[in-house]
Structures are given as structure tokens and as C-alpha cells.
Scaffold this active site. Structure first.
Site, PDB file in Angstrom:
ATOM      1  N   PHE A 392     -19.990   0.872   9.559  1.00 15.87           N
ATOM      2  CA  PHE A 392     -19.139   0.031  10.616  1.00 15.87           C
ATOM      3  C   PHE A 392     -18.096  -0.610  10.124  1.00 15.87           C
ATOM      4  O   PHE A 392     -18.143  -1.182   8.888  1.00 15.87           O
ATOM      5  CB  PHE A 392     -20.400  -0.994  11.289  1.00 15.87           C
ATOM      6  CG  PHE A 392     -21.615  -0.120  11.807  1.00 15.87           C
ATOM      7  CD1 PHE A 392     -21.672   0.922  12.472  1.00 15.87           C
ATOM      8  CD2 PHE A 392     -22.779  -0.924  11.400  1.00 15.87           C
ATOM      9  CE1 PHE A 392     -22.858   1.545  12.648  1.00 15.87           C
ATOM     10  CE2 PHE A 392     -23.922  -0.490  11.771  1.00 15.87           C
ATOM     11  CZ  PHE A 392     -23.786   0.900  12.181  1.00 15.87           C
ATOM     12  N   CYS A 393     -17.090  -0.839  10.935  1.00 15.03           N
ATOM     13  CA  CYS A 393     -15.832  -1.614  10.254  1.00 15.03           C
ATOM     14  C   CYS A 393     -16.008  -3.334  10.455  1.00 15.03           C
ATOM     15  O   CYS A 393     -15.319  -3.950  11.154  1.00 15.03           O
ATOM     16  CB  CYS A 393     -14.775  -1.381  11.245  1.00 15.03           C
ATOM     17  SG  CYS A 393     -13.946   0.214  10.815  1.00 15.03           S
ATOM     18  N   ASN A 394     -17.138  -3.659   9.701  1.00 17.79           N
ATOM     19  CA  ASN A 394     -17.136  -4.970   9.561  1.00 17.79           C
ATOM     20  C   ASN A 394     -18.015  -5.730   8.250  1.00 17.79           C
ATOM     21  O   ASN A 394     -19.167  -5.652   8.152  1.00 17.79           O
ATOM     22  CB  ASN A 394     -18.279  -5.550  10.874  1.00 17.79           C
ATOM     23  CG  ASN A 394     -18.536  -7.022  10.901  1.00 17.79           C
ATOM     24  OD1 ASN A 394     -18.302  -7.768  10.020  1.00 17.79           O
ATOM     25  ND2 ASN A 394     -18.719  -7.433  12.048  1.00 17.79           N
ATOM     26  N   CYS A 484     -15.381   1.713   5.748  1.00 18.31           N
ATOM     27  CA  CYS A 484     -15.279   1.546   7.366  1.00 18.31           C
ATOM     28  C   CYS A 484     -14.918   2.835   7.798  1.00 18.31           C
ATOM     29  O   CYS A 484     -14.318   3.018   8.875  1.00 18.31           O
ATOM     30  CB  CYS A 484     -14.369   0.577   7.660  1.00 18.31           C
ATOM     31  SG  CYS A 484     -15.164  -1.018   7.967  1.00 18.31           S
TER      32      CYS A 484
END
Length: 554
Positions: A392-394, A484
Site C-alpha cells: 500500500f501507498c502509506n 508502494c
């Protein structure tokens, strides 16, 4: 009605109040059942209703529209629809047109880039939480380049909520010599935590501008901009109602927008420009931030989609998501192997209080070793289940949740080899199952990956006697929480059986947000930034996990 579903209704009686969604599923979303799909990737993208397509296609079929940058009849017709959609966006979010503007962008990432490239950072501060999408993290590069101080506020285990005392401390210390921008998500795209909207006015009271990332929040929760007044609100419409893709918006307060200074001009953004005079004048309002020709044929579909959501009602959608999420959390956390080892560990809150519908988990065998997320995905693919796995992009939330140390990250970024999603180590990967409109009924979630690892149903939960062979763990040399390029439900990802691409150069390096292709992440350029104390396992691990409270290299 099955006995299991009757038990579910007894425990979650509010589910009956959302029956309108069951009716819609039979008409507007019938293709899900016709294709035997179990769609659990609503954080990647919403599912569009058939009625949305019909209304939009009918509009295009019956009319002729031209480029709105003119005043001929077809251009005026397109302009009328574009401006009508712009007004409806403000109405949908209850934003006063005298106070707010809606600027069309390709997606939420495009909206965030507009703010980052134009904000007056010199001598100022950029404050943000560990829990942020990478497109919010990316603004720090503009801040660094212009001499602003960048500060991260950590999230705390186990629920991954922000340390309120640290936030209050940092908000009380804005720069007196420049402008100050505070950015945080209304809802985490990793843990689904809903961060308090009350922070907005608290920040305003200390002189901060507030960027509220609402991309994960507005698909299932109402954002009323007459009650809370952030300065910048980025959104992606496809995450709310699925169609069209490639359109988002930056909803901005006019007073905050006046502070922005665009670093260039383009077609559509100016009133006049001269080659010989080397001068130009930007247009007023939203057009100054809308580069080139707008997607004028798809923009009318936004109003159709917003009206579709209004016809259902956020109260119904929120209740549906809450009940399904509660059921899912209860059953996932109750599943154990025969020796008592939990089959699933949840990252974030394990109750429905103060959270949304995304449930991020890892699966473990009886020896407490995590299953490779690619195995989970493979098993889900076999039975046509679309879920999101990977990193995930976090990255900030992922690092805290998974206990990745500052030392490990420094070592990772010392390597000149680009990080790719195929390098994603087992311990930095997770799976996300998301409830949304049109939510799956409870009995449809007894799905194959779990039944493969545990041959008992949701109800019995007596233990697992089948242990599949796990995929080989990749070398622990890179951390895909920073890459990501996880396996998700948009073209950045490898949702269901699409080719695993690992390209690192070419045009896709310059495409932001959910468009197409993949984005190679920039490696750290040696900037310094301050990290306020961060707890990974416990407070005693502060210095090791987050570099303490001193200055350090990213």
C-alpha cells in the site's frame, strides 16, 4: 435464509435498514453476481452502477459538445455542463460557493501536486502524520526544496491513532517567518482509522493552513464543508462511485488558494501570454489551476454519480459498511489454529468505533509465521475474489504497524538498486478487505484463502488442520512499504491475474495517481527532516525505531 445469516441479522439488526442496497445490487450491480465476483477492493476503486452509464451515454448520444475554450454553440453547451458539475460538487459537500472553489484534476494525487508545487513554503513548516498516502508525503519534496521544515507526527500502536499530545505540541509552534501547512487524512487508507476533523480548527487557531486528504473518507462518509472548513480537500471520484476514472477535484478555500503561486502556466490557465513580451497573466479562480482542455465529455458524469450516491444516502451506506465491517472484524479475530495461535492479525482498530470499512490483516500459520501475501492473492484469484494485497501507498503507517526500524530503512536506501514490488518481503506485506457499496452479504465472505488455510467455517472456528506450502520468502533487502507498487485494485497494482510488471523507466515514471502503468519511487536525496518520537513496539524503542526527536537523514 440460512441459519448463519439469521444469526448475523440478530447480532446486527441495523443491517435490515440497508435493504435498499440489496435491491440496487439486483439491478444496478447485477453483473457482480452474474460473473460470480466477490469484490473487496473498494479502496482501489468503487463499482459503478449501470444506471450511471445509461444516463451518461444517453446524454452524449442526444447532444453535440465541443471544446469549452470557445464560444460557439457546442462549446457553450459543454461549458454549461462543466460549470454545472462544478457547482454540484460544492453542493454535494455543502460548501459555500462564496468560500470554496472546485478545481478539476486527474485524481486526488493531481490535486495534491497542485498544492505542493504552488504552496509558499520558504521559511515555513510542513507538518504531517506518519499515516498519510504517498501523494501527501510527496509534498515534502517541494517543502524541502524551498527550505521549509518538515515534521512527522507518529501513530501509536495498537490502534494506530495519532499521539494527540505530540500533535498539540507541534501545532502550537508554527513558523513565524513563513507559511505553515498541516496535512492529514480524514480516514487512513492503511488502517481505516478516522482521524478527528476537530483538528482542522485547532490548527487554524495556531495559524496553520490545513490539507485534509478525503480520498478514502468520502466514499462512505459525509464531509460537510459548512461544519468543518479545511483549506484544501483532494478527492478522487472513481473511489466514490466508480465511473468515470481519471477525474478528481481539489476543493479549496478561496482565501487559501490566493496564497498559491503556480510555477508555470499552460493552455487554459491564462488570460493572455506573450512570447516577445515574456509576460503572462493567470486567469482568476479555478481555471488558473486547470491545465489544458478539461475532460469535458466525462465531467458531466460526475454529477450523475453524485446524484446516484445521494439517492442511496450516506446514512444507509455508512450503516451498511459499519455492520459488515463489524462482522468481518469479529470473525477474523476469533479464528485460531488448534494450538491457539491466531490465524489473522489486524493492523488498526478491531472495533467499528472511529474507523472505516477497510480491514488490513496478515495471515499466520500455526507456527506464528506469516503467509506470503502472494499466496493469499493466488488463492483468492482462483475463486474470482478481488482483494488488495501488498504494501500500500502509506509507508509511514506500514513501518509502524510492522515494526520496521529506522536502521533497516537507512540500510535499504543506501542501496542504488531500485525498490520494486517483487522485492516486497513477507513481513512488510498485508491484505486489505474492504466493505463498501454495494457491500457483499455476510454469507459471501466465507472465502477460499481462509478455507484453504483453515478447513472450518466462520462459525465453527475450532482450528486448522491444513497447512499449505507457503511461497518462498524473498530476501529481506528492500521494503516495499516505500516502493508502494503493491498489489491493489487499480493499474498500479497486480489485482487478479495480470502480468507482474517491474518497469522502472520510461513515461510511467512521470504519471501520478491512478492512471496507468507503474511509478518508480524516487530514492532519498539526503534531505534532513525532524521525526517526533515514534512508537513501533513500545516507547522504549523510540530511538531505534524512529530516530528519536533529533534531526536525521530520511
Amino acid at each position: 435464509m440460512s441459519a448463519e445469516f439469521e444469526t448475523f441479522l440478530q447480532k446486527y439488526p441495523a443491517y435490515k435498514q440497508t435493504a435498499i442496497i440489496d435491491d440496487l445490487r439486483k439491478t444496478d450491480y447485477a453483473r457482480l453476481d452474474a460473473g460470480e465476483h466477490v469484490y473487496l477492493d473498494y479502496t482501489g476503486g468503487g463499482i459503478y452502477a449501470e444506471s450511471q452509464l445509461q444516463k451518461h451515454h444517453q446524454l452524449l448520444k442526444e447532444n453535440v459538445f465541443g471544446n469549452p475554450h470557445s464560444s460557439n454553440p457546442t462549446s457553450l453547451a459543454a461549458t454549461h455542463l462543466v460549470e454545472g458539475a462544478r457547482e454540484y460538487i460544492l453542493k454535494f459537500f455543502n460548501a459555500d460557493p462564496a468560500e470554496y472553489l472546485a478545481i478539476f484534476t486527474p485524481n486526488a494525487s493531481g490535486a495534491l501536486k497542485l498544492v505542493g508545487e504552488s504552496y509558499p513554503f520558504p521559511n515555513g513548516r510542513y507538518l504531517l502524520t506518519f499515516d498519510n498516502h504517498n501523494s501527501v508525503n510527496g509534498i515534502r519534496e517541494f517543502a524541502h526544496a524551498r527550505g521549509a521544515k518538515v515534521t512527522y507526527i507518529p501513530v501509536m500502536l495498537p490502534d494506530m491513532r495519532v499521539d494527540a499530545s505530540q500533535l498539540d505540541f507541534e501545532l502550537s509552534r508554527p513558523s513565524k517567518a513563513g507559511h505553515n501547512l498541516f496535512a492529514y487524512p480524514a480516514q487512513s487508507n492503511f488502517s481505516s482509522v478516522k482521524h478527528p476533523l476537530e483538528w482542522i480548527e485547532k490548527a487554524h487557531a495556531h495559524g496553520w493552513d490545513v490539507l485534509l486528504d478525503a480520498a478514502a473518507f468520502v466514499p462512505t462518509s459525509r464531509l460537510d464543508l459548512s461544519k468543518v472548513k479545511p483549506d484544501f480537500v483532494p478527492i478522487s471520484f472513481y473511489k466514490i462511485f466508480g465511473y468515470p476514472t481519471g477525474l478528481g477535484a481539489l476543493i479549496a478555500r478561496k482565501s487559501a488558494l490566493a496564497k498559491l503561486h503556480r510555477p508555470w502556466f499552460a493552455g487554459g490557465t491564462i488570460t493572455v501570454a506573450s512570447v516577445q513580451g515574456d509576460k503572462y497573466y493567470l486567469a482568476d479562480g479555478a481555471p488558473a489551476f486547470e491545465d489544458g482542455t478539461l475532460d469535458y465529455l466525462n465531467i458531466p458524469a460526475l454529477e450523475i454519480g453524485l446524484k446516484h450516491i445521494e439517492s442511496i444516502g450516506y446514512d444507509v451506506i455508512s450503516e451498511r459498511v459499519k455492520t459488515l465491517t463489524g462482522w468481518l472484524l469479529e470473525n477474523l479475530t476469533a479464528m485460531k489454529h488448534s494450538n491457539g495461535v491466531p490465524l489473522v492479525r489486524v493492523f488498526g482498530p478491531t472495533s467499528t468505533e472511529g474507523r472505516g470499512g477497510a480491514v488490513t490483516v496478515n495471515f499466520y500459520d500455526r507456527n506464528d509465521q506469516a503467509f506470503d501475501h502472494r499466496f493469499i492473492e493466488t488463492e483468492a484469484n482462483k475463486v474470482n475474489i478481488s482483494l488488495r494485497t501488498g504494501c500500500f501507498c502509506n509507508p509511514g503507517a506500514g513501518e509502524i504497524a510492522l515494526g520496521i526500524s529506522r536502521v533497516e530503512l537507512n540500510w535499504t536506501f543506501a542501496s542504488p538498486v531500485p525498490v520494486t514490488k517483487t522485492d516486497c518481503p513477507l513481513t512488510t506485506s498485508a491484505c486489505a478487505l474492504t466493505a463498501n457499496l454495494p457491500g457483499q452479504c455476510a454469507s459471501r465472505w466465507a472465502w477460499s484463502p481462509i478455507s484453504t488455510m483453515c478447513r472450518h467455517s466462520w462459525v465453527s472456528r475450532e482450528g486448522c488442520f491444513h497447512k499449505p506450502r507457503r511461497a518462498q520468502r524473498p530476501p529481506r533487502k528492500t521494503f516495499a512499504s516505500f516502493a508502494c507498487l503493491a498489489v491493489q485494485g487499480n493499474p498500479h497494482e497486480r489485482t487478479n491475474p495480470l502480468p507482474n510488471q517491474t518497469r522502472h523507466d520510461g513515461v510511467d515514471r512521470f504519471e501520478t495517481g491512478s492512471a496507468h502503468g507503474q511509478i518508480d519511487q524516487r530514492r532519498c536525496q539526503g534531505y534532513s527532516y525532524k521525526v517526533v518520537h515514534a512508537s513501533a513496539r513500545d516507547q522504549s524503542a523510540v530511538d531505534e525505531r524512529a530516530g528519536g526527536t533529533g534531526e536525521g537523514n530520511c
